[in-house]
Design an enzyme around this catalytic site. Structure first.
Site, short mmCIF file in Angstrom:
data_model
loop_
_atom_site.label_atom_id
_atom_site.label_comp_id
_atom_site.label_asym_id
_atom_site.label_seq_id
_atom_site.Cartn_x
_atom_site.Cartn_y
_atom_site.Cartn_z
N ARG A 22 0.82 -1.23 0.00
CA ARG A 22 0.00 0.00 0.00
C ARG A 22 0.84 1.26 0.00
O ARG A 22 0.44 2.29 0.56
CB ARG A 22 -0.96 0.05 1.20
CG ARG A 22 -2.11 -0.91 1.09
CD ARG A 22 -3.20 -0.52 2.08
NE ARG A 22 -4.09 -1.63 2.33
CZ ARG A 22 -5.12 -1.96 1.56
NH1 ARG A 22 -5.42 -1.24 0.51
NH2 ARG A 22 -5.86 -3.01 1.85
N ARG A 26 -3.41 6.79 0.69
CA ARG A 26 -3.95 7.92 1.44
C ARG A 26 -2.99 8.61 2.38
O ARG A 26 -3.23 9.76 2.79
CB ARG A 26 -5.15 7.44 2.27
CG ARG A 26 -6.48 7.63 1.57
CD ARG A 26 -7.58 7.79 2.59
NE ARG A 26 -7.90 6.53 3.25
CZ ARG A 26 -8.52 6.44 4.42
NH1 ARG A 26 -8.86 7.54 5.07
NH2 ARG A 26 -8.78 5.27 4.95
N ARG A 35 -6.92 12.81 -5.31
CA ARG A 35 -8.22 12.18 -5.07
C ARG A 35 -9.33 13.21 -4.92
O ARG A 35 -10.47 12.95 -5.26
CB ARG A 35 -8.18 11.30 -3.79
CG ARG A 35 -7.55 9.97 -4.02
CD ARG A 35 -8.45 8.75 -4.01
NE ARG A 35 -9.88 8.87 -3.92
CZ ARG A 35 -10.65 7.98 -3.34
NH1 ARG A 35 -10.09 6.96 -2.71
NH2 ARG A 35 -11.95 8.09 -3.36
N ASP A 72 -7.00 -2.74 -7.12
CA ASP A 72 -7.62 -3.39 -5.98
C ASP A 72 -7.85 -4.86 -6.32
O ASP A 72 -8.13 -5.18 -7.49
CB ASP A 72 -8.96 -2.72 -5.64
CG ASP A 72 -9.47 -3.18 -4.28
OD1 ASP A 72 -9.12 -2.54 -3.27
OD2 ASP A 72 -10.17 -4.20 -4.22
N TYR A 148 -14.89 -12.16 0.04
CA TYR A 148 -15.63 -10.94 -0.28
C TYR A 148 -16.88 -11.23 -1.11
O TYR A 148 -17.94 -10.62 -0.91
CB TYR A 148 -14.73 -9.95 -1.02
CG TYR A 148 -13.65 -9.35 -0.16
CD1 TYR A 148 -13.93 -8.28 0.70
CD2 TYR A 148 -12.36 -9.85 -0.17
CE1 TYR A 148 -12.94 -7.73 1.50
CE2 TYR A 148 -11.36 -9.31 0.63
CZ TYR A 148 -11.66 -8.25 1.47
OH TYR A 148 -10.69 -7.71 2.27
#
Lengths: 338, 338
Positions: A22, A26, A35, A72, A148
């Site tokens: 990652r 963010r 973003r 993702d 998921y």
């Protein structure tokens, strides 16, 4: 040869290559800025300009030894035709797939077309990447994708997916096999577009006891590795069975992965034992990267001292969390480069 | 000698003794009925009549080889003076203790007085228990108690407690040491009241990497075991470092526990290796007890076949969940008794 690729092929590097799960995301102000003016998360994954730029951001800022594509793991279920949305603060939401009769909803023939913008981003990153940095593609492993898809999103207890897997292993294996094929196709397309290594994220491997772990984690991984080796013998695959605990050594011994990514719970003596089988990658606790200071330095030095004698890639044990100060990442890079 | 106690002392039993974590609880209609007319959960823990009755319920219904006291690990922080409430559907809520300066809030001198009703329940259960069943006392291990105390309740990420532990290990050790002393006192009082064995639940041991695992799980467990062995050499302690993964063998080798409880993620080959060091207890996935049928039977038979050759206690890998049909428990007892 690029340092990361050499290490993944088993050649010890005097300075261990370094990247961070990652690393695009963010915690970086330049990511947050981009973003603000952009669309929702899934749209961004399918926008090659955006994906390319944010993939390159951490490599430019910190001089890391690899870029990992901004994307993702859930683009594969989405590409197979499942509805998917990312809701702020809630995580992913999918229309759940709960039984064998619903398997017909999956459309494997359309996967690569739907994910074409992802491969376009791979091509662009490869074109713009600094020469010494390697490009890593990735996919979610079938078991993790299945969690998921069956739960309809994130889960704490994994009741629905385990219920299906335990009660009707025959039809559950069919789901796993469809996902195995899709994963092979998705990783193959990333390699064809320029990925020099791939990582297979089995983020929820750790919730399975031994018998289902063998059936739903080890066996599909073995098949994915074999299929990709046949097509791309030069491209190493890093397996990441997060939380596998006492099953980590079996995963290494039986799947054929070129290298193994270790979570922060793997003790260094066990990491050293696995390093005699294949290159290892890991495994600083991401919380230490949030804290920084002496605690981070000491833990990173301990990992380096234990693992730098063999083929080793420095990384975290899990992804960077959004609260991570970028200055701590810079300090970590400095420390690893020594 | 009672079968459970003999197995814990290392004597293989022809029929393995059997009990189940959370065997007293919500999945039993007789428990739910009693709860309807009773007060809140914490009050019930301190009501000897109620605690005694619900402790005995599963032993009567299924003929299990042990009763485990109906109580909660959080009575120790409560007994030390922390506020505690159990809110329906939310779990425990504590006034969090976040730093060294707040350690003065803890009142160890009042612990045993405040928990007197717990020890009274132990005495009553011992008096009323069938002769062949053993009585197990228990406590939460210091690390696990610290997670609830610092986070103020349940947690997913354990950020606050790990932050303190990593940033200021010196003062965090002080908290762990206070809890170690309290745990020794609480287990000692249960043994004096009649407990024939005790289990130390380190339910969140698995969230710690190696170095803090050694400092905050292994070291306090070693001290608790040593202190209790000195006072009660005949009473075995079962250690349960849930989720310890690759650190399980080290825990067994270095803490001195009489026996080890294995979660459902421990593979049977690793369980057999640990069984050469000490008796093992476990490790059926509680979800299989919800499902029942062939999946449960097969998994239980596999565990029995792997572990019944040595000292072994059949149990789950984690507590019974409320959705468990009591008929599946009855079937499991029948299968283990074979």
């Amino acid at each position: 040869m690029k340092s990361l690729v050499a290490a993944l092929r088993g050649e010890r590097q005097a300075v261990p290559p370094l990247w961070l799960m990652r690393q695009a995301g963010r915690y970086l102000p330049e990511y947050r800025k981009l973003r603000e003016t952009a669309g929702d998360f899934l749209t961004l994954c399918y926008t090659p300009d955006f994906a390319t730029e944010v993939t390159l951001q951490p490599v430019r800022r910190f001089g890391l030894d690899a870029a990992i594509l901004f994307s993702d793991i859930l683009v594969v279920p989405h590409g197979l035709g499942m509805s998917l949305a990312f809701r702020e603060g809630e995580g992913p939401v999918l229309e759940p797939l709960r039984s064998a009769s619903e398997l017909a909803r999956l459309e494997p023939a359309r996967l690569l077309d739907r994910l074409a913008p992802v491969y376009e981003a791979v091509r662009r990153v490869k074109r713009d990447l600094p020469a010494e940095a390697a490009l890593i593609g990735f996919a979610g492993a079938p078991w993790t994708l299945a969690t998921y898809m069956v739960e309809g999103g994130s889960s704490r207890e994994f009741r629905r997916v385990k219920d299906w897997a335990y009660r009707e292993p025959g039809s559950f294996v069919t789901l796993i096999e469809r996902l195995t094929e899709a994963t092979i196709a998705h990783l193959g397309a990333q390699i064809e577009a320029g990925a020099e290594a791939v990582q297979l994220f089995d983020s929820w491997a750790g919730v399975l006891p031994e018998a289902p772990f063998r059936a739903f984690v080890i066996e599909p991984t073995r098949r994915i590795v074999a299929a990709l080796k046949a097509r791309f013998p030069e491209v190493p695959l890093i397996g990441f069975p997060r939380g596998a605990g006492l099953l980590y050594p079996d995963y290494v011994a039986t799947t054929g992965v070129a290298a193994v990514a270790l979570d922060q719970h793997v003790p260094l003596s066990a990491a050293q034992a696995m390093q005699r089988q294949c290159p290892v990658q890991g495994n600083l606790d991401p919380l230490l990267l949030v804290l920084g200071g002496a605690a981070m330095d000491e833990a990173a030095r301990t990992i380096l001292a234990a693992l730098r004698q063999g083929p080793f890639i420095f990384n975290l044990g899990h992804g960077i969390v959004p609260e991570t100060p970028p200055a701590h990442v810079a300090r970590l890079v400095e420390l690893v480069r020594g």
